[in-house]
Design a protein around this motif. Sequence first.
Motif, PDB file in Angstrom:
ATOM      1  N   ARG A 162       0.830  -1.202   0.000  1.00 36.38           N
ATOM      2  CA  ARG A 162       0.000   0.000   0.000  1.00 36.38           C
ATOM      3  C   ARG A 162       0.863   1.251   0.000  1.00 36.38           C
ATOM      4  O   ARG A 162       1.857   1.319   0.719  1.00 36.38           O
ATOM      5  CB  ARG A 162      -0.908   0.028   1.236  1.00 36.38           C
ATOM      6  N   LEU A 163       0.464   2.219  -0.810  1.00 36.54           N
ATOM      7  CA  LEU A 163       1.096   3.538  -0.832  1.00 36.54           C
ATOM      8  C   LEU A 163       0.098   4.544  -0.278  1.00 36.54           C
ATOM      9  O   LEU A 163      -1.056   4.594  -0.732  1.00 36.54           O
ATOM     10  CB  LEU A 163       1.490   3.918  -2.260  1.00 36.54           C
ATOM     11  N   TYR A 164       0.551   5.362   0.692  1.00 37.55           N
ATOM     12  CA  TYR A 164      -0.314   6.346   1.323  1.00 37.55           C
ATOM     13  C   TYR A 164       0.042   7.757   0.869  1.00 37.55           C
ATOM     14  O   TYR A 164       1.099   7.993   0.277  1.00 37.55           O
ATOM     15  CB  TYR A 164      -0.213   6.230   2.848  1.00 37.55           C
ATOM     16  N   SER A 165      -0.848   8.682   1.158  1.00 33.23           N
ATOM     17  CA  SER A 165      -0.714  10.048   0.654  1.00 33.23           C
ATOM     18  C   SER A 165       0.506  10.779   1.206  1.00 33.23           C
ATOM     19  O   SER A 165       0.933  11.778   0.632  1.00 33.23           O
ATOM     20  CB  SER A 165      -1.989  10.854   0.974  1.00 33.23           C
ATOM     21  N   ASP A 166       1.063  10.314   2.306  1.00 33.32           N
ATOM     22  CA  ASP A 166       2.271  10.941   2.844  1.00 33.32           C
ATOM     23  C   ASP A 166       3.538  10.304   2.298  1.00 33.32           C
ATOM     24  O   ASP A 166       4.642  10.608   2.753  1.00 33.32           O
ATOM     25  CB  ASP A 166       2.277  10.886   4.372  1.00 33.32           C
ATOM     26  N   GLY A 167       3.386   9.389   1.312  1.00 30.94           N
ATOM     27  CA  GLY A 167       4.530   8.727   0.709  1.00 30.94           C
ATOM     28  C   GLY A 167       4.991   7.474   1.420  1.00 30.94           C
ATOM     29  O   GLY A 167       5.932   6.821   0.972  1.00 30.94           O
ATOM     30  N   SER A 168       4.351   7.123   2.515  1.00 31.37           N
ATOM     31  CA  SER A 168       4.748   5.931   3.263  1.00 31.37           C
ATOM     32  C   SER A 168       4.212   4.667   2.602  1.00 31.37           C
ATOM     33  O   SER A 168       3.244   4.702   1.830  1.00 31.37           O
ATOM     34  CB  SER A 168       4.249   6.015   4.710  1.00 31.37           C
ATOM     35  N   LEU A 169       4.858   3.547   2.910  1.00 32.75           N
ATOM     36  CA  LEU A 169       4.506   2.257   2.330  1.00 32.75           C
ATOM     37  C   LEU A 169       4.307   1.235   3.438  1.00 32.75           C
ATOM     38  O   LEU A 169       4.925   1.323   4.495  1.00 32.75           O
ATOM     39  CB  LEU A 169       5.619   1.763   1.394  1.00 32.75           C
ATOM     40  N   ASP A 170       3.467   0.259   3.173  1.00 36.55           N
ATOM     41  CA  ASP A 170       3.327  -0.852   4.109  1.00 36.55           C
ATOM     42  C   ASP A 170       2.954  -2.099   3.328  1.00 36.55           C
ATOM     43  O   ASP A 170       2.274  -2.036   2.293  1.00 36.55           O
ATOM     44  CB  ASP A 170       2.266  -0.557   5.168  1.00 36.55           C
ATOM     45  N   ALA A 171       3.427  -3.245   3.839  1.00 40.81           N
ATOM     46  CA  ALA A 171       3.120  -4.529   3.213  1.00 40.81           C
ATOM     47  C   ALA A 171       1.777  -5.042   3.715  1.00 40.81           C
ATOM     48  O   ALA A 171       1.361  -4.742   4.842  1.00 40.81           O
ATOM     49  CB  ALA A 171       4.219  -5.536   3.531  1.00 40.81           C
ATOM     50  N   LEU A 172       1.111  -5.817   2.886  1.00 40.74           N
ATOM     51  CA  LEU A 172      -0.177  -6.403   3.244  1.00 40.74           C
ATOM     52  C   LEU A 172      -0.006  -7.885   3.576  1.00 40.74           C
ATOM     53  O   LEU A 172       0.452  -8.670   2.749  1.00 40.74           O
ATOM     54  CB  LEU A 172      -1.174  -6.244   2.097  1.00 40.74           C
ATOM     55  N   LEU A 173      -0.359  -8.228   4.814  1.00 40.72           N
ATOM     56  CA  LEU A 173      -0.320  -9.609   5.278  1.00 40.72           C
ATOM     57  C   LEU A 173      -1.743 -10.074   5.547  1.00 40.72           C
ATOM     58  O   LEU A 173      -2.677  -9.267   5.590  1.00 40.72           O
ATOM     59  CB  LEU A 173       0.519  -9.711   6.558  1.00 40.72           C
ATOM     60  N   ALA A 174      -1.905 -11.367   5.729  1.00 44.51           N
ATOM     61  CA  ALA A 174      -3.254 -11.913   5.910  1.00 44.51           C
ATOM     62  C   ALA A 174      -3.435 -12.496   7.298  1.00 44.51           C
ATOM     63  O   ALA A 174      -2.535 -13.158   7.832  1.00 44.51           O
ATOM     64  CB  ALA A 174      -3.537 -12.982   4.861  1.00 44.51           C
ATOM     65  N   ASP A 175      -4.592 -12.218   7.883  1.00 45.36           N
ATOM     66  CA  ASP A 175      -5.037 -12.910   9.087  1.00 45.36           C
ATOM     67  C   ASP A 175      -5.805 -14.126   8.589  1.00 45.36           C
ATOM     68  O   ASP A 175      -6.965 -14.015   8.177  1.00 45.36           O
ATOM     69  CB  ASP A 175      -5.925 -11.990   9.926  1.00 45.36           C
ATOM     70  N   GLU A 176      -5.142 -15.284   8.603  1.00 48.42           N
ATOM     71  CA  GLU A 176      -5.734 -16.488   8.002  1.00 48.42           C
ATOM     72  C   GLU A 176      -7.054 -16.877   8.643  1.00 48.42           C
ATOM     73  O   GLU A 176      -7.912 -17.489   7.994  1.00 48.42           O
ATOM     74  CB  GLU A 176      -4.749 -17.661   8.081  1.00 48.42           C
ATOM     75  N   ASN A 177      -7.241 -16.523   9.900  1.00 47.17           N
ATOM     76  CA  ASN A 177      -8.495 -16.865  10.586  1.00 47.17           C
ATOM     77  C   ASN A 177      -9.685 -16.079  10.040  1.00 47.17           C
ATOM     78  O   ASN A 177     -10.837 -16.457  10.264  1.00 47.17           O
ATOM     79  CB  ASN A 177      -8.361 -16.620  12.085  1.00 47.17           C
ATOM     80  N   LYS A 178      -9.389 -14.970   9.338  1.00 48.16           N
ATOM     81  CA  LYS A 178     -10.463 -14.146   8.788  1.00 48.16           C
ATOM     82  C   LYS A 178     -10.617 -14.306   7.278  1.00 48.16           C
ATOM     83  O   LYS A 178     -11.462 -13.660   6.669  1.00 48.16           O
ATOM     84  CB  LYS A 178     -10.207 -12.675   9.124  1.00 48.16           C
ATOM     85  N   ALA A 179      -9.798 -15.168   6.684  1.00 53.21           N
ATOM     86  CA  ALA A 179      -9.866 -15.370   5.231  1.00 53.21           C
ATOM     87  C   ALA A 179     -11.130 -16.136   4.870  1.00 53.21           C
ATOM     88  O   ALA A 179     -11.386 -17.226   5.391  1.00 53.21           O
ATOM     89  CB  ALA A 179      -8.633 -16.120   4.745  1.00 53.21           C
ATOM     90  N   ALA A 180     -11.940 -15.556   3.987  1.00 54.59           N
ATOM     91  CA  ALA A 180     -13.203 -16.178   3.602  1.00 54.59           C
ATOM     92  C   ALA A 180     -13.107 -16.904   2.264  1.00 54.59           C
ATOM     93  O   ALA A 180     -13.914 -17.793   1.984  1.00 54.59           O
ATOM     94  CB  ALA A 180     -14.299 -15.112   3.525  1.00 54.59           C
TER      95      ALA A 180
END
Length: 231
Positions: A162-180
């Motif tokens: 994910r790219l945010y408006s302030d230029g910061s970045l973050d990776a997307l991980l999964a909570d497997e217990n919530k995966a549908a």
Amino acid sequence: MGASLSPRSAQVIDLETVRQRQQAQKCLVRLAPELDGLEMVYQLAASPDTYYGMPILAWGLREDGSVFGMVPWMETLAACHDLNSQENGYFVGYRDPETEEIFDSPPDHKYHELVAAAEYFDYEASGEITLIQQIPDTLGTHALCMNHPNTPWHMKPVYGWRLYSDGSLDALLADENKAAMTPILLGDKCLYGAHARHQTVYFFQRHIANRILEEDPATLEALAMMVVASD
């Protein structure tokens, strides 16, 4: 004798304002996935005669118009040009594996792609930090997640960035217990930001991550040294 004073009023320079403007020019505004297999070439101080290749995940555009390759590196998605560590490696150039050509500037087509996309998706600035863009991870990147020094670590696949408006970045991980549903895709509610939930995160290429999961002794020793050195 003192110097004569100018009749003009002195100009007051707000250094904090200048710093903020400079930082704004370096702000990341757009990403473009790398889909043709181009690589980053880097070297290690311990092996000055050896060149290493690493697949590029994406290309980034900053506010000042500069474009650069980006790779998952240590604790972030890093700009290749910013890698300059004697211990962990320093950037040499880009490489096209098909032609074996090494070059130091991003391809023209990526520059035009990013500029056109940034002009089309021209978001209005706001006081709040907002989500600008999401891209999938196409390299099989894994995140080693730790919350406290004495708690177990977890190795989790990275599904996107994910790219945010302030230029910061973050990776997307999964909570497997919530995966549908499977496979997990961008936009699924089970996804969360890595740095938002985990105190410490390190990113690894797929083959290194599998060595860690297989508890390869040499890889685990190198991992322990890296974690200790960063504390």
